[in-house]
Design a protein around this motif. Structure first.
Motif, PDB file in Angstrom:
ATOM      1  N   ALA A 114     -48.032  99.195 -56.992  1.00  0.00           N
ATOM      2  CA  ALA A 114     -47.422  98.376 -58.044  1.00  0.00           C
ATOM      3  C   ALA A 114     -46.280  99.183 -58.631  1.00  0.00           C
ATOM      4  O   ALA A 114     -46.421  99.821 -59.669  1.00  0.00           O
ATOM      5  CB  ALA A 114     -48.458  98.016 -59.106  1.00  0.00           C
ATOM      6  N   PRO A 115     -45.132  99.174 -57.936  1.00  0.00           N
ATOM      7  CA  PRO A 115     -44.011 100.035 -58.343  1.00  0.00           C
ATOM      8  C   PRO A 115     -43.602  99.831 -59.799  1.00  0.00           C
ATOM      9  O   PRO A 115     -43.254 100.785 -60.490  1.00  0.00           O
ATOM     10  CB  PRO A 115     -42.873  99.599 -57.399  1.00  0.00           C
ATOM     11  CG  PRO A 115     -43.560  98.941 -56.246  1.00  0.00           C
ATOM     12  CD  PRO A 115     -44.824  98.345 -56.779  1.00  0.00           C
ATOM     13  N   LEU A 116     -43.696  98.577 -60.290  1.00  0.00           N
ATOM     14  CA  LEU A 116     -43.285  98.306 -61.677  1.00  0.00           C
ATOM     15  C   LEU A 116     -44.197  98.994 -62.678  1.00  0.00           C
ATOM     16  O   LEU A 116     -43.807  99.289 -63.790  1.00  0.00           O
ATOM     17  CB  LEU A 116     -43.250  96.798 -61.935  1.00  0.00           C
ATOM     18  CG  LEU A 116     -42.177  96.019 -61.170  1.00  0.00           C
ATOM     19  CD1 LEU A 116     -42.271  94.532 -61.484  1.00  0.00           C
ATOM     20  CD2 LEU A 116     -40.780  96.542 -61.517  1.00  0.00           C
ATOM     21  N   ASP A 117     -45.471  99.220 -62.277  1.00  0.00           N
ATOM     22  CA  ASP A 117     -46.411  99.920 -63.161  1.00  0.00           C
ATOM     23  C   ASP A 117     -46.474 101.406 -62.837  1.00  0.00           C
ATOM     24  O   ASP A 117     -47.346 102.125 -63.320  1.00  0.00           O
ATOM     25  CB  ASP A 117     -47.817  99.313 -63.032  1.00  0.00           C
ATOM     26  CG  ASP A 117     -47.837  97.848 -63.447  1.00  0.00           C
ATOM     27  OD1 ASP A 117     -47.011  97.472 -64.285  1.00  0.00           O
ATOM     28  OD2 ASP A 117     -48.674  97.094 -62.920  1.00  0.00           O
ATOM     29  N   GLY A 118     -45.563 101.874 -61.969  1.00  0.00           N
ATOM     30  CA  GLY A 118     -45.523 103.287 -61.619  1.00  0.00           C
ATOM     31  C   GLY A 118     -46.596 103.711 -60.633  1.00  0.00           C
ATOM     32  O   GLY A 118     -46.931 104.887 -60.531  1.00  0.00           O
ATOM     33  N   VAL A 119     -47.174 102.744 -59.897  1.00  0.00           N
ATOM     34  CA  VAL A 119     -48.196 103.091 -58.909  1.00  0.00           C
ATOM     35  C   VAL A 119     -47.552 103.080 -57.521  1.00  0.00           C
ATOM     36  O   VAL A 119     -47.296 102.010 -56.945  1.00  0.00           O
ATOM     37  CB  VAL A 119     -49.403 102.121 -58.958  1.00  0.00           C
ATOM     38  CG1 VAL A 119     -50.473 102.548 -57.955  1.00  0.00           C
ATOM     39  CG2 VAL A 119     -49.991 102.058 -60.366  1.00  0.00           C
ATOM     40  N   GLY A 120     -47.271 104.256 -56.997  1.00  0.00           N
ATOM     41  CA  GLY A 120     -46.708 104.401 -55.664  1.00  0.00           C
ATOM     42  C   GLY A 120     -47.782 104.875 -54.690  1.00  0.00           C
ATOM     43  O   GLY A 120     -48.939 105.018 -55.074  1.00  0.00           O
ATOM     44  N   PRO A 121     -47.416 105.131 -53.431  1.00  0.00           N
ATOM     45  CA  PRO A 121     -48.391 105.551 -52.409  1.00  0.00           C
ATOM     46  C   PRO A 121     -49.164 106.819 -52.787  1.00  0.00           C
ATOM     47  O   PRO A 121     -50.299 106.986 -52.351  1.00  0.00           O
ATOM     48  CB  PRO A 121     -47.519 105.795 -51.174  1.00  0.00           C
ATOM     49  CG  PRO A 121     -46.288 104.986 -51.414  1.00  0.00           C
ATOM     50  CD  PRO A 121     -46.068 104.976 -52.883  1.00  0.00           C
ATOM     51  N   ASP A 122     -48.573 107.690 -53.616  1.00  0.00           N
ATOM     52  CA  ASP A 122     -49.267 108.929 -53.975  1.00  0.00           C
ATOM     53  C   ASP A 122     -50.290 108.723 -55.083  1.00  0.00           C
ATOM     54  O   ASP A 122     -51.119 109.592 -55.338  1.00  0.00           O
ATOM     55  CB  ASP A 122     -48.256 109.999 -54.421  1.00  0.00           C
ATOM     56  CG  ASP A 122     -47.358 110.420 -53.268  1.00  0.00           C
ATOM     57  OD1 ASP A 122     -47.777 110.219 -52.101  1.00  0.00           O
ATOM     58  OD2 ASP A 122     -46.251 110.911 -53.527  1.00  0.00           O
ATOM     59  N   GLN A 123     -50.208 107.562 -55.784  1.00  0.00           N
ATOM     60  CA  GLN A 123     -51.143 107.307 -56.878  1.00  0.00           C
ATOM     61  C   GLN A 123     -52.438 106.669 -56.370  1.00  0.00           C
ATOM     62  O   GLN A 123     -53.427 106.632 -57.079  1.00  0.00           O
ATOM     63  CB  GLN A 123     -50.507 106.397 -57.937  1.00  0.00           C
ATOM     64  CG  GLN A 123     -49.691 107.141 -58.978  1.00  0.00           C
ATOM     65  CD  GLN A 123     -48.400 107.690 -58.407  1.00  0.00           C
ATOM     66  OE1 GLN A 123     -47.627 106.970 -57.783  1.00  0.00           O
ATOM     67  NE2 GLN A 123     -48.169 108.970 -58.604  1.00  0.00           N
ATOM     68  N   ILE A 124     -52.436 106.103 -55.168  1.00  0.00           N
ATOM     69  CA  ILE A 124     -53.677 105.565 -54.597  1.00  0.00           C
ATOM     70  C   ILE A 124     -54.022 106.397 -53.357  1.00  0.00           C
ATOM     71  O   ILE A 124     -53.190 107.169 -52.874  1.00  0.00           O
ATOM     72  CB  ILE A 124     -53.567 104.048 -54.290  1.00  0.00           C
ATOM     73  CG1 ILE A 124     -52.466 103.759 -53.267  1.00  0.00           C
ATOM     74  CG2 ILE A 124     -53.303 103.269 -55.583  1.00  0.00           C
ATOM     75  CD1 ILE A 124     -52.388 102.287 -52.880  1.00  0.00           C
ATOM     76  N   ARG A 125     -55.253 106.259 -52.842  1.00  0.00           N
ATOM     77  CA  ARG A 125     -55.752 107.215 -51.855  1.00  0.00           C
ATOM     78  C   ARG A 125     -55.372 106.848 -50.420  1.00  0.00           C
ATOM     79  O   ARG A 125     -56.247 106.608 -49.575  1.00  0.00           O
ATOM     80  CB  ARG A 125     -57.270 107.356 -52.003  1.00  0.00           C
ATOM     81  CG  ARG A 125     -57.667 107.811 -53.407  1.00  0.00           C
ATOM     82  CD  ARG A 125     -59.099 108.198 -53.519  1.00  0.00           C
ATOM     83  NE  ARG A 125     -59.482 108.315 -54.919  1.00  0.00           N
ATOM     84  CZ  ARG A 125     -60.002 107.311 -55.628  1.00  0.00           C
ATOM     85  NH1 ARG A 125     -60.236 106.137 -55.056  1.00  0.00           N
ATOM     86  NH2 ARG A 125     -60.316 107.504 -56.898  1.00  0.00           N
ATOM     87  N   ILE A 126     -54.063 106.791 -50.171  1.00  0.00           N
ATOM     88  CA  ILE A 126     -53.575 106.490 -48.825  1.00  0.00           C
ATOM     89  C   ILE A 126     -53.580 107.761 -47.976  1.00  0.00           C
ATOM     90  O   ILE A 126     -53.994 107.751 -46.818  1.00  0.00           O
ATOM     91  CB  ILE A 126     -52.160 105.862 -48.888  1.00  0.00           C
ATOM     92  CG1 ILE A 126     -52.268 104.461 -49.508  1.00  0.00           C
ATOM     93  CG2 ILE A 126     -51.525 105.797 -47.495  1.00  0.00           C
ATOM     94  CD1 ILE A 126     -50.960 103.717 -49.645  1.00  0.00           C
ATOM     95  N   LYS A 127     -53.149 108.879 -48.565  1.00  0.00           N
ATOM     96  CA  LYS A 127     -53.152 110.163 -47.857  1.00  0.00           C
ATOM     97  C   LYS A 127     -54.569 110.501 -47.383  1.00  0.00           C
ATOM     98  O   LYS A 127     -54.789 110.929 -46.247  1.00  0.00           O
ATOM     99  CB  LYS A 127     -52.636 111.262 -48.802  1.00  0.00           C
ATOM    100  CG  LYS A 127     -51.917 112.400 -48.101  1.00  0.00           C
ATOM    101  CD  LYS A 127     -51.394 113.419 -49.116  1.00  0.00           C
ATOM    102  CE  LYS A 127     -50.310 112.834 -50.025  1.00  0.00           C
ATOM    103  NZ  LYS A 127     -50.039 113.665 -51.211  1.00  0.00           N
ATOM    104  N   GLU A 128     -55.544 110.265 -48.279  1.00  0.00           N
ATOM    105  CA  GLU A 128     -56.943 110.532 -47.954  1.00  0.00           C
ATOM    106  C   GLU A 128     -57.415 109.627 -46.806  1.00  0.00           C
ATOM    107  O   GLU A 128     -58.206 110.045 -45.956  1.00  0.00           O
ATOM    108  CB  GLU A 128     -57.840 110.307 -49.180  1.00  0.00           C
ATOM    109  CG  GLU A 128     -57.671 111.356 -50.279  1.00  0.00           C
ATOM    110  CD  GLU A 128     -56.511 111.081 -51.232  1.00  0.00           C
ATOM    111  OE1 GLU A 128     -55.647 110.225 -50.905  1.00  0.00           O
ATOM    112  OE2 GLU A 128     -56.452 111.720 -52.293  1.00  0.00           O
ATOM    113  N   LEU A 129     -56.905 108.384 -46.776  1.00  0.00           N
ATOM    114  CA  LEU A 129     -57.273 107.452 -45.696  1.00  0.00           C
ATOM    115  C   LEU A 129     -56.727 107.973 -44.371  1.00  0.00           C
ATOM    116  O   LEU A 129     -57.453 108.057 -43.368  1.00  0.00           O
ATOM    117  CB  LEU A 129     -56.701 106.060 -45.987  1.00  0.00           C
ATOM    118  CG  LEU A 129     -56.836 105.020 -44.871  1.00  0.00           C
ATOM    119  CD1 LEU A 129     -58.298 104.660 -44.627  1.00  0.00           C
ATOM    120  CD2 LEU A 129     -56.027 103.757 -45.180  1.00  0.00           C
ATOM    121  N   LEU A 130     -55.458 108.377 -44.361  1.00  0.00           N
ATOM    122  CA  LEU A 130     -54.829 108.867 -43.127  1.00  0.00           C
ATOM    123  C   LEU A 130     -55.551 110.121 -42.637  1.00  0.00           C
ATOM    124  O   LEU A 130     -55.736 110.316 -41.435  1.00  0.00           O
ATOM    125  CB  LEU A 130     -53.344 109.141 -43.369  1.00  0.00           C
ATOM    126  CG  LEU A 130     -52.532 107.909 -43.830  1.00  0.00           C
ATOM    127  CD1 LEU A 130     -51.074 108.281 -44.073  1.00  0.00           C
ATOM    128  CD2 LEU A 130     -52.632 106.774 -42.818  1.00  0.00           C
TER     129      LEU A 130
END
Lengths: 201, 201
Positions: A114-130
């Motif tokens: 949610a880019p407008l709320d400042g939530v980018g890929p680093d704010q959710i656990r995408i790195k951990e998924l990969l």
């Protein structure tokens, strides 16, 4: 001359207003209900919240709720270890479990992009998924974020990040809910239900 | 194979479901929000509820919320001791106080007459209200129960019980809310607004 109320009452109104969707009026209504029989419900609620805080943490593997470092789902060797279902928040895990139609592993993102709320890929656990694909025998990923703008964007971003890894990537089906009626279904849902129709006979 | 969730999570869902208007889904949503930063809000909420239970009681005279046996409103000799405003529940007191338009005493019924729910005159504090006229110099009673079926019936019952005591009995005004528009006002409210019109010039 205005009297606002006893200090402990005002503090309780303020504390309950910390809950999402609870404003001053709702907090007052909740307190009025609790005060009808305070010793009945308040100790239960108060203790349950403290236990929640002390006992429940995020599983180190899937980031779902767990009382142990690794949750019973990740520890269950009877479950299909080749498929991971990616969801937004920990309560989604229990909702899918309730359906009884899924027997694989989970990955909880802890939100959606949610880019407008400042939530980018680093704010959710995408790195951990990969990271999970390096160690484990996963061959399929089900993207089960909600089918709305942010959930779709998140699913799209993850599927692009997964390209070139030879994984089978799927998205949960959209269509008319079970028990629903065509008459009251919006045009977009109806359009998806027709486009994504299934062969029956 | 279904996994319902960690025991402390399930207990917290069940505990929050004790609140009026909160079902399983809402409880899960509240917990998900609290768990994003559990040590931030949970101790505050938990402690505020315990303090509420331990410190707040009903005033012995008006039955509003108070931390002492008699509430600051009943103790305030600067307030008009000749008028009592009768309300349904303790939070109504703070709502009227906020308006700044009332400087008399209160009496909290703790509900309204609702025969279908088993609430008769003995289940709300009507006897206690009648008892207050024996000792005190009250000359006016404002009936401030909500202007709906049950609130009207309760006001009617009380006004009949007060007959022959030489008291001035009034009912809060009904009409179009401040900032409201005629266009969106229902026929009954509009009817009352016309019938109860005030002389202006």
């Amino acid at each position: 001359m205005k009297y606002q109320g006893p200090p402990s009452f005002l503090a309780a109104v303020e504390a309950l207003s910390l809950l999402p969707g609870v404003g001053e009026k709702t907090a007052q209504r909740l307190i009025f209900s609790l005060m009808k029989n305070p010793h009945d419900k308040i100790p239960t609620i108060s203790q349950a919240l403290v236990n929640l805080m002390q006992n429940v943490r995020h599983c180190e593997i899937c980031f779902g709720y767990s009382q142990d470092p690794v949750c019973p789902i990740c520890l269950d060797t009877g479950r299909d270890q080749t498929v991971v279902c990616v969801v937004e928040d920990p309560t989604n895990v229990f909702a899918i479990e309730k359906s009884g139609q899924y027997h694989g592993l989970y990955h909880v993102l802890g939100g959606v992009l949610a880019p407008l709320d400042g939530v980018g890929p680093d704010q959710i656990r995408i790195k951990e998924l990969l990271g999970r694909f390096d160690q484990r025998s996963i061959t399929e990923v089900i993207l089960a974020t909600s089918p709305n703008v942010e959930g779709d964007a998140t699913a799209m971003y993850i599927s692009q990040s997964l390209e070139g890894r030879g994984l089978q990537v799927s998205r949960i089906a959209q269509g008319i809910p079970t028990g629903g009626s065509l008459e009251y279904t919006d045009q977009y849902t109806l359009g998806r239900a027709i486009t994504d129709r299934r062969q029956w006979l």
